[in-house]
Design an enzyme around this catalytic site. Structure first.
Site, PDB file in Angstrom:
ATOM      1  N   CYS A 191       0.911  -1.071  -0.024  1.00  0.00           N
ATOM      2  CA  CYS A 191       0.145  -0.051  -0.068  1.00  0.00           C
ATOM      3  C   CYS A 191       0.862   1.334  -0.062  1.00  0.00           C
ATOM      4  CB  CYS A 191      -0.993  -0.082   1.089  1.00  0.00           C
ATOM      5  SG  CYS A 191      -2.120  -1.323   1.004  1.00  0.00           S
ATOM      6  N   SER A 468      -1.328   0.971  13.061  1.00  0.00           N
ATOM      7  CA  SER A 468      -1.008   0.704  11.803  1.00  0.00           C
ATOM      8  C   SER A 468       0.056   2.026  11.410  1.00  0.00           C
ATOM      9  CB  SER A 468      -2.259   0.584  10.890  1.00  0.00           C
ATOM     10  OG  SER A 468      -1.891   0.556   9.624  1.00  0.00           O
TER      11      SER A 468
END
Length: 554
Positions: A191, A468
């Site tokens: 990502c 995260s």
């Protein structure tokens, strides 16, 4: 050659017979056997192209005179595993990856290894295995994903998570959120922001285990395929020199990687993983050393989610070598360390681009004089806690507010969506640590919802779990000791005042010591999670976060 163990001498005739069943020729039998570790599967977007990358690696190995043998390992997509029981297995997969590679390599006597990586736990798991096995090794990632685009503006996965908060707050329609999910992840690769996967791929390069460009060259480009071929060819040169991970992953190399980490503003998960990798490498790396490096290393980059730039932008201006070259101007980089791309790091930095001061700022124009990650201590975190200070709003660097206490990620997410959380609150999410979760889940859902609702600049979160790399805001994780171990975080009650002072590295519960002692006597222990299978064994073996959440020998 180490592979002679399975192919040389009359007693190895049965072994050679089995190798010939694979199609191995008499000529190949005389060449080095190279293990190529491929974590390809059909469910992880960062890995769906790794068959192609691995074939390029194998082509390079053959060109260099070796015989490649591909074998798989598991891989978890953290985004898909987020905010449900699946996230308990993400960090826990790291140890399985390292162990399974050890099994394959020891059983089949490879001479050297090429590690094909990409997503979050795969990279540190493979680096741990490389350190443990100590065979000539090189890493090549599958590369980062391109940024998505909606209405002419670039977006990433973190924007979709934040869109959930905007939608719940009436700031985004069903059609708008659909357009976000349709376009945020345009194809293969890790990502596109400076999340954990890209952080670790960049730090693999800074550590000396990946070629220049390993962390930043886009997944979809021909340059990524060429890099993979070069890595396959390069492993044969490393084997000829017998250059091993122990020669590369020294204390000085870890210090270089940490300084690069601080300059980039990487994910807080890098602290957890670098500590675990150093443990396997026999290098003493603790959070006090990490904080010392943070205090003396400037933050030069603000990539998504901390800013509006992406990994592809960093690559265009020279990537990791450019960042390290700028740090070197302040004498922060040891250029004499060995690396897979050259005899010494100095050779690579001499060739690197100078920054123009935009995506990578100069030392004089740094975003901050200290690094993107800070280690906090106090009575809530006697053994430390970690925050990505480079992504914290200025007004939240010092904060005092009432505790809102939740015993799981699901509970806090429901409370936020129900409108129960107010500006000024300090959300406490506990029993989510390595043992208590177990598995130390990432809390991207609650932080993203808060950001989408516009509360990330007025609400803080603390947890014994993790955040995260896609998280931004005053999100403090890795609180140690964790709640399940009887840490002070287990004793916090609704409404208790909590003081956060990031510049002074403090995290304190403003409750008298005598009252905390009374609460400790009344504490009945962690909730029963009803565990079974691997995750129950993991909970029984894992150490605390400040030690890297590695398997404990205690």
């Amino acid at each position: 050659m180490r592979s002679d163990t399975i192919k040389k001498g009359v007693t190895k005739a049965p072994h050679r017979s089995l190798l010939k069943a694979l199609g191995i020729t008499e000529a190949e039998m005389k060449r080095p056997f190279i293990g190529v570790v491929n974590p390809y599967n059909d469910i992880v977007p960062g890995h769906i192209h790794l068959k192609e990358i691995t074939e390029a690696v194998k082509a390079g190995v053959r060109y260099g005179g070796g015989v490649p043998f591909e074998f798989p390992v598991i891989a978890v997509c953290d985004g898909i595993a987020m905010n449900h029981v699946g996230m308990k297995y993400s960090l826990a997969s790291r140890e399985l990856i390292a162990d399974s590679i050890e099994v394959m390599v020891r059983a089949h006597s490879f001479d050297a290894l090429v590690f094909v990586t990409n997503c979050d736990k795969i990279i540190p798991g493979m680096l741990m295995a490389a350190a443990r096995l100590n065979l000539p090794s090189i890493f090549v990632s599958g590369g980062p994903m391109q940024a998505g685009k909606v209405n002419g503006e670039r977006i990433a996965l973190s924007d979709v998570f934040e869109a959930v908060g905007k939608h719940s707050n009436g700031k985004m329609s069903d059609q708008e959120i659909w357009e976000m999910e349709e376009n945020a992840c345009p194809g293969c690769g890790s990502c596109s922001g400076m999340y954990t996967a890209n952080s670790m791929n960049c730090l693999t390069e800074a550590l000396g285990m990946g070629l220049p460009g390993n962390g930043t060259i886009l997944a979809v480009t021909a340059a990524r395929r060429r890099l993979a071929k070069n890595a396959g060819e390069r492993i044969m040169e490393l084997l000829a020199k017998d250059l091993k991970p122990s020669d590369i992953m020294t204390k000085k190399a870890f210090e270089n990687a940490l300084k690069t980490d601080m300059a980039l503003g990487c994910s807080t998960n890098t602290v957890l993983h670098l500590t675990a990798i150093a443990h396997e490498a026999g290098v003493n790396l603790d959070i006090d050393m990490i904080d010392k490096i943070s205090r003396n290393t400037p933050q030069l980059c603000k990539l998504s989610p901390a800013g509006n730039s992406f990994i592809e932008d960093l690559d265009e201006v020279g990537g990791i070598m450019t960042v390290m070259k700028e740090l070197d101007k302040a004498g922060l980089i040891d250029k004499d360390v060995k690396c897979v791309g050259a005899d010494r790091l100095k050779e690579l930095l001499d060739k690197a681009k100078n920054t123009k001061g935009e995506i990578v700022r100069t030392l004089e124009t740094a975003y901050r004089k200290d690094g993107g990650i800070a280690v906090l201590r106090g009575n809530v975190a006697e053994e430390g806690a970690v925050v990505k200070q480079g992504a914290v709003a200025e007004g939240m660097m010092v904060h005092k507010g009432p505790a809102r206490v939740y015993d799981s990620e699901e509970e806090v997410s429901e409370a936020i969506l129900a409108g129960e959380v107010k500006a000024g609150d300090v959300l406490v999410i506990r029993y989510e640590g390595p043992k208590g979760g177990p598995g130390m889940r990432e809390m991207l859902t609650p932080t993203s919802i808060l950001a989408g609702m516009g509360l990330d600049s007025s609400v803080a979160l603390i947890t014994d779990g993790r955040f995260s790399g896609a998280t931004r805001g005053a999100s403090i994780g890795h609180v140690s000791p964790e709640a399940a171990a009887g840490g002070v975080i287990a004793l916090i009650k609704e409404g208790d005042m909590i003081s956060i002072d990031i510049p002074n590295r403090r995290l304190d519960l403003l409750v008298e010591e005598e009252e905390l002692k009374r609460r400790k006597k009344e504490w009945t222990g962690p909730p029963d999670r009803g565990l079974g299978g691997y995750i129950a064994r993991y909970a029984g073996m894992v150490s605390s976060a400040n030690k890297g959440a590695v398997y404990s020998s205690e």
